[in-house]
Design an enzyme around this catalytic site. Structure first.
Site, short mmCIF file in Angstrom:
data_model
loop_
_atom_site.label_atom_id
_atom_site.label_comp_id
_atom_site.label_asym_id
_atom_site.label_seq_id
_atom_site.Cartn_x
_atom_site.Cartn_y
_atom_site.Cartn_z
N ARG A 82 7.45 32.02 7.03
CA ARG A 82 7.16 31.24 5.85
C ARG A 82 8.20 31.56 4.65
O ARG A 82 7.81 31.61 3.58
CB ARG A 82 5.68 31.56 5.22
CG ARG A 82 4.46 31.24 5.88
CD ARG A 82 4.40 29.77 6.23
NE ARG A 82 2.98 29.48 6.78
CZ ARG A 82 2.78 29.40 8.09
NH1 ARG A 82 3.68 29.58 8.90
NH2 ARG A 82 1.62 29.10 8.58
N SER A 132 -3.32 27.73 4.17
CA SER A 132 -3.56 29.15 3.77
C SER A 132 -3.25 29.65 2.53
O SER A 132 -1.95 29.24 2.14
CB SER A 132 -2.42 29.95 5.06
OG SER A 132 -3.15 29.61 6.33
N GLU A 190 1.13 33.02 -0.17
CA GLU A 190 1.64 31.98 0.65
C GLU A 190 1.93 30.68 -0.59
O GLU A 190 2.94 30.28 -0.51
CB GLU A 190 1.02 31.24 1.88
CG GLU A 190 2.03 30.26 2.63
CD GLU A 190 1.40 29.69 3.90
OE1 GLU A 190 0.91 30.55 4.54
OE2 GLU A 190 1.36 28.48 3.77
N1 EPU Z 1 -10.94 35.61 11.48
C1 EPU Z 1 -12.01 36.43 11.09
N2 EPU Z 1 -13.08 36.01 10.44
C2 EPU Z 1 -13.27 34.75 10.40
C3 EPU Z 1 -12.37 33.76 10.80
C4 EPU Z 1 -11.35 34.19 11.50
O1 EPU Z 1 -11.84 37.67 11.14
O2 EPU Z 1 -14.49 34.16 9.69
C5 EPU Z 1 -9.88 36.12 12.14
C6 EPU Z 1 -9.79 36.12 13.56
O3 EPU Z 1 -9.43 37.18 14.20
C7 EPU Z 1 -8.87 34.96 14.10
C8 EPU Z 1 -7.88 34.82 13.14
O4 EPU Z 1 -8.85 35.32 11.89
O5 EPU Z 1 -8.35 35.15 15.44
C9 EPU Z 1 -7.80 33.56 12.78
O6 EPU Z 1 -6.12 33.20 13.24
P1 EPU Z 1 -5.56 31.82 13.36
O7 EPU Z 1 -4.61 32.27 14.53
O8 EPU Z 1 -6.61 30.83 13.81
O9 EPU Z 1 -5.13 31.62 12.20
P2 EPU Z 1 -4.17 32.59 10.96
O10 EPU Z 1 -3.47 33.49 11.80
O11 EPU Z 1 -5.25 33.06 10.08
C10 EPU Z 1 -2.28 31.02 10.84
C11 EPU Z 1 -1.34 29.89 9.70
C12 EPU Z 1 -2.19 28.87 9.69
C13 EPU Z 1 -2.00 28.16 11.30
C14 EPU Z 1 -2.84 29.24 12.09
C15 EPU Z 1 -2.78 28.49 13.32
C16 EPU Z 1 -0.60 31.79 8.33
C17 EPU Z 1 -0.57 32.38 6.77
N3 EPU Z 1 -1.51 30.62 8.53
O12 EPU Z 1 -3.40 31.19 10.32
O13 EPU Z 1 -1.43 27.92 8.77
O14 EPU Z 1 -2.62 26.89 11.16
O15 EPU Z 1 -2.08 30.21 12.06
O16 EPU Z 1 -1.73 28.66 13.97
O17 EPU Z 1 0.49 32.17 9.00
C18 EPU Z 1 -1.19 27.14 6.72
O18 EPU Z 1 -0.13 27.84 6.56
O19 EPU Z 1 -1.67 26.58 5.65
C19 EPU Z 1 -1.80 27.18 7.62
C20 EPU Z 1 -3.14 26.78 8.00
#
Ligand code: EPU
Length: 342
Positions: free
Chosen positions: A165, A240, A338
């Site tokens: 990012r 995010s 972000e």
């Molecule tokens: N989780 C919890 N509690 C919850 C829901 C989720 O603990 O209630 C944890 C779980 O461990 C799960 C993780 O959160 O494994 C979520 O991980 P995920 O890979 O779904 O998403 P992320 O790492 O939180 C990043 C990007 C997103 C992108 C997703 C999917 C960033 C800041 N965000 O999120 O990007 O869609 O991966 O690849 O890097 C954006 O930038 O606007 C965005 C949505």
């Protein structure tokens, strides 16, 4: 064509649905338009606006000039002998339109970025990413306009210094000089599915790359997103809100030893560990937090939403501060937003 309006309500040009006004709004199509605006001294105190999907208007007003590219032009070159081709997209083309166009033509590269709100200009600045692909993975070069010299400038993907990012465009001096006008992406007709993300690997387990199409990946990614993220047409947010924090291996070990449940972490090539902001927010007990009209999105807690439709910038920043404090107290980790605060 250039269009200029003063004291303009730009709420509908953002995704959070918070009050957003600007002193002046300039919409342009071409680099020639930018040259004319530069000659007229209009390119001062600027906020370049893409799809407005990563911005937080904290006070509801930006007194300077918001600059928006209205060109959505996409041009695709003939395939080269290695099966790759170059796709040039204007800053105002939405990223999801570009993903659809590429998938319709069976071109691999951007399918995992399907459904991300925003436009190419913002994607190039922010190095957007999802489901194992980042903008940098397909970027060949980024065409810019230097608002100080009034000249067009091309930066290779290497010169864009992409990180998580992050890019050269987010730091001085580029942040004060360069406007992204279009991006050149290298896509390929050679099957290249990116299935590193567990949910995608499971969905397509046992399939060879030749059995898959970019459209199949696009459909899978879109349904994963729909299950977790708020529908921008129904609930305002900026995706995010926080970045996933990166900590040293030593800090991570310490966190693990002090926690009674395993802390999820993803080891990076640098040896550092990327944590899940969503997990930290959840396990710091922040999912029920609200502030005025702002709330945490239950199925993806690193997203802050305009739950009532009437939230203010102050509601969102108050909620942001409470979350940062709670996560710091519980885990000793500082979350960084972000979303860009205006
Ligand atoms: N989780 C919890 N509690 C919850 C829901 C989720 O603990 O209630 C944890 C779980 O461990 C799960 C993780 O959160 O494994 C979520 O991980 P995920 O890979 O779904 O998403 P992320 O790492 O939180 C990043 C990007 C997103 C992108 C997703 C999917 C960033 C800041 N965000 O999120 O990007 O869609 O991966 O690849 O890097 C954006 O930038 O606007 C965005 C949505």
């Amino acid at each position: 064509m250039i269009r200029i309006t003063d004291d303009t309500d730009i709420k509908s040009m953002t995704t959070f649905g918070l009050k957003a006004e600007c002193g002046r709004l300039i919409e342009y199509d071409t680099v020639a338009d930018l040259q004319q605006l530069h000659a007229e001294g209009e390119l001062r105190n600027l906020l370049p606006l893409g799809g407005g999907s990563n911005l937080l208007f904290t006070t509801g007003r930006f007194n300077g000039t918001v600059l928006h590219c209205t060109s959505t032009a996409v041009d695709i070159s003939a395939p080269e002998p290695d099966g790759t081709c170059l796709l040039t997209a204007a800053a105002g083309c939405t990223l999801d339109d570009l993903c659809r166009i590429a998938c319709d033509r069976n071109l691999w590269g951007v399918e995992n970025l399907s459904g991300i709100p925003g436009e190419i200009g913002g994607a190039a600045v922010q190095n957007v990413g999802a489901y194992g692909t980042e903008f940098k993975d397909v970027a060949e070069a980024v065409n810019c306009f230097d608002i100080v010299s009034g000249e067009a400038v091309v930066l290779s993907a290497h010169e864009c210094r992409y990180g998580y990012r992050d890019s050269v465009f987010k730091h001085k001096p580029a942040s004060e000089r360069l406007i992204v006008t279009s991006a050149i992406l290298r896509l390929t007709t050679v099957p290249a599915p990116r299935l590193g993300y567990a949910a995608l690997a499971n969905r397509f387990a046992g399939k060879t790359p030749e059995e898959l199409t970019p459209a199949m990946l696009r459909e899978a990614v879109t349904s994963l997103r729909d299950g977790k993220l708020p529908d921008p047409a129904k609930v305002g947010s900026a995706g995010s809100f926080f970045k996933n924090p990166v900590v040293s291996a030593e800090t991570y070990r310490k966190m693990q030893s002090e926690s009674n449940i395993p802390v999820p972490g993803h080891e990076l090539a640098s040896g550092e560990v990327k944590l899940s902001a969503a997990w930290l927010i959840d396990h710091a007990g922040c999912k029920s937090f609200t502030s005025g009209g702002a709330a945490v999105w239950q199925s993806q807690p690193l997203v802050i939403v305009n739950a009532t439709g009437n939230a203010t910038g102050a509601d969102v920043t108050a909620l942001e501060s409470r979350i940062i404090m709670a996560v710091a107290q519980r885990f000793g980790v500082t979350l960084n937003p972000e979303v860009i605060h205006i």
